[in-house]
Design an enzyme around this catalytic site. Structure first.
Site, PDB file in Angstrom:
ATOM      1  N   THR A  70       0.835  -1.211   0.000  1.00 28.87           N
ATOM      2  CA  THR A  70       0.000   0.000   0.000  1.00 28.87           C
ATOM      3  C   THR A  70       0.863   1.252   0.000  1.00 28.87           C
ATOM      4  O   THR A  70       0.621   2.197  -0.761  1.00 28.87           O
ATOM      5  CB  THR A  70      -0.954  -0.004   1.203  1.00 28.87           C
ATOM      6  OG1 THR A  70      -1.881  -1.089   1.062  1.00 28.87           O
ATOM      7  CG2 THR A  70      -1.728   1.304   1.290  1.00 28.87           C
ATOM      8  N   ASN A 149      -6.425  -9.669  -7.336  1.00 30.58           N
ATOM      9  CA  ASN A 149      -6.448 -10.327  -6.030  1.00 30.58           C
ATOM     10  C   ASN A 149      -7.760 -11.033  -5.734  1.00 30.58           C
ATOM     11  O   ASN A 149      -7.796 -11.971  -4.938  1.00 30.58           O
ATOM     12  CB  ASN A 149      -6.148  -9.311  -4.922  1.00 30.58           C
ATOM     13  CG  ASN A 149      -7.175  -8.194  -4.869  1.00 30.58           C
ATOM     14  OD1 ASN A 149      -7.430  -7.528  -5.873  1.00 30.58           O
ATOM     15  ND2 ASN A 149      -7.756  -7.959  -3.705  1.00 30.58           N
ATOM     16  N   HIS A 196       4.487 -10.656   2.272  1.00 31.82           N
ATOM     17  CA  HIS A 196       3.620 -11.681   2.859  1.00 31.82           C
ATOM     18  C   HIS A 196       2.751 -12.404   1.838  1.00 31.82           C
ATOM     19  O   HIS A 196       2.039 -13.347   2.188  1.00 31.82           O
ATOM     20  CB  HIS A 196       2.764 -11.091   3.999  1.00 31.82           C
ATOM     21  CG  HIS A 196       1.612 -10.242   3.562  1.00 31.82           C
ATOM     22  ND1 HIS A 196       0.314 -10.695   3.595  1.00 31.82           N
ATOM     23  CD2 HIS A 196       1.563  -8.970   3.103  1.00 31.82           C
ATOM     24  CE1 HIS A 196      -0.498  -9.728   3.198  1.00 31.82           C
ATOM     25  NE2 HIS A 196       0.232  -8.675   2.885  1.00 31.82           N
ATOM     26  N   THR A 232      13.297   4.084   9.955  1.00 29.16           N
ATOM     27  CA  THR A 232      14.256   3.020  10.237  1.00 29.16           C
ATOM     28  C   THR A 232      13.747   1.690   9.692  1.00 29.16           C
ATOM     29  O   THR A 232      12.632   1.274  10.000  1.00 29.16           O
ATOM     30  CB  THR A 232      14.486   2.893  11.755  1.00 29.16           C
ATOM     31  OG1 THR A 232      14.970   4.144  12.253  1.00 29.16           O
ATOM     32  CG2 THR A 232      15.488   1.799  12.063  1.00 29.16           C
ATOM     33  N   CYS A 314      -8.780  -6.873   2.484  1.00 26.10           N
ATOM     34  CA  CYS A 314      -8.661  -5.453   2.836  1.00 26.10           C
ATOM     35  C   CYS A 314     -10.013  -4.751   2.875  1.00 26.10           C
ATOM     36  O   CYS A 314     -10.161  -3.707   3.489  1.00 26.10           O
ATOM     37  CB  CYS A 314      -7.746  -4.743   1.834  1.00 26.10           C
ATOM     38  SG  CYS A 314      -6.088  -5.429   1.774  1.00 26.10           S
TER      39      CYS A 314
END
Length: 376
Positions: A70, A149, A196, A232, A314
């Site tokens: 995303t 999807n 994933h 990070t 989603c």
């Protein structure tokens, strides 16, 4: 539980898990620090970047780590729109795109852009003649999903990319579902992927950018990832992603053979059900099915020991009908009777047989009750 929702997420590969543990437990340095612990962590990040690049098989380019697909898609869409010449205000995508693309494109209308959602045919594929008319010289960006999807169809992204280039526009490919399962478009300007979906960890994705393409940052801060994506990095997540990509590349043929075997078995087990989307131009690990008179939501409730879905994870809690099923012309009744079965590397034939039996029996009970009520 039998897990048949591989489009929502895939089980973490043991090899990826093992690669992550030392970086979580022992080698926990900040990869952006210059001391030895930081350099050790940074080396693992760069190894992961190399592995992912090799698995993508694209021309030389940058690989930017993100928190997921995303974010990668938002960076690419907003960045390429912002960097477009003043005369290019059109952004072309498909009506069946994932919300991460569709909603981002539509939001750009408030910044003076013209979103164009191309329709698809009943088989879920875009009509290239319509696309050719829509991709005009004032187009800034064309973006399309490689593998859908919800219904698994493989879009002709190479042809769409060619049309974009001919019009002087950029091309972005959402390859989240297609990475490792269908050929990536070699002429694309940007490609988004996610860990994933290929047996890697959640919380990390990547954006591949063609060399020479620069984008303004979506997030500001420490200037990490070449200044495009501050924050990070997690060396553990990156390492897990890299190992998953490397494993996917080495197992590509074996995984494809296994998925094809499961696909052929599923067609026999779900005889009497209709498949949503093209039977030929699709990824075989996504089986979107429908049956007249069946309520998909009730099937989920009746088969609680089986993980499958109605469509996109989603959007599953939105309460809205699937925009993908609407776009391919299904009626509300047909859409309500649709479910998605997703399988892959770790799915056994026995699991598929047991799940199909339970789902089919639950559907038959629904139909029996409905027919009895109708007769009464």
């Amino acid at each position: 539980m039998i897990y048949l929702d591989y489009q929502a997420t895939t089980p973490l590969a043991p090899e990826a898990f093992e690669a992550m543990v030392p970086l979580l437990r022992d080698h926990f340095g900040n990869p952006h620090s210059t001391h030895r612990a930081g350099r050790q962590a940074a080396a693992q990040v760069e190894l992961a970047r190399d592995r992912i690049g090799a698995a993508m098989g694209l021309p030389p380019g940058q690989i930017i780590f993100t928190s997921g697909a995303t974010e990668a898609l938002n960076i690419a869409i907003s960045g390429m729109a912002q960097g477009a010449p003043p005369g290019r205000r059109r952004i072309v995508t498909l009506a069946t795109e994932h919300a991460a693309v569709r909603d981002t494109v539509l939001a750009l209308e408030g910044r003076g852009f013209e979103p164009v959602l191309l329709p698809v045919r009943r088989d879920g594929l875009v009509d290239l003649d319509i696309a050719r008319l829509a991709i005009t010289p004032d187009t800034a960006l064309v973006t399309a999903m490689l593998v859908n999807n919800e219904i698994g169809v493989i879009q002709p992204v190479d042809a769409l990319c060619h049309l974009a280039r001919a019009a002087g526009a950029r091309f972005l490919c959402d390859a989240v579902q297609g990475f490792g399962r269908a050929a990536l478009p070699q002429e694309a300007d940007a490609v988004a992927i996610s860990a994933h979906k290929i047996h890697g960890p959640k919380g990390v994705g990547a954006l591949w950018l063609r060399n020479g393409l620069t984008l303004p940052p979506l997030l500001h801060g420490g200037g990490q990832e070449g200044g495009l994506r501050s924050g990070t990095l997690s060396p553990a997540l990156c390492a897990g992603f890299g190992v998953a990509a490397d494993l996917m590349q080495r197992r590509r043929e074996a995984d494809a053979h296994h998925v094809e075997e499961l696909w052929q078995k599923a067609l026999k087990l779900f005889e009497g059900w209709a498949v949503n989307g093209s039977l030929e131009q699709r990824y075989r690990g996504n089986v979107s099915l429908r049956r007249d008179g069946v309520d998909g939501a009730r099937l989920l409730s009746d088969c609680r020991d089986i993980a499958f879905s109605l469509g996109s994870a989603c959007a599953s809690g939105s309460g809205r009908p699937s925009h993908v099923l609407q776009a391919i012309g299904l009626s509300d009744k047909e859409a309500r009777g649709s479910v998605r079965i997703g399988f892959g590397r770790y799915t056994s034939v026995g699991e598929l047989e047991d799940a199909a039996g339970a789902i089919t029996q639950a559907a038959e009970r629904q139909l029996h009750v409905a027919n009895g009520a109708h007769e009464t």
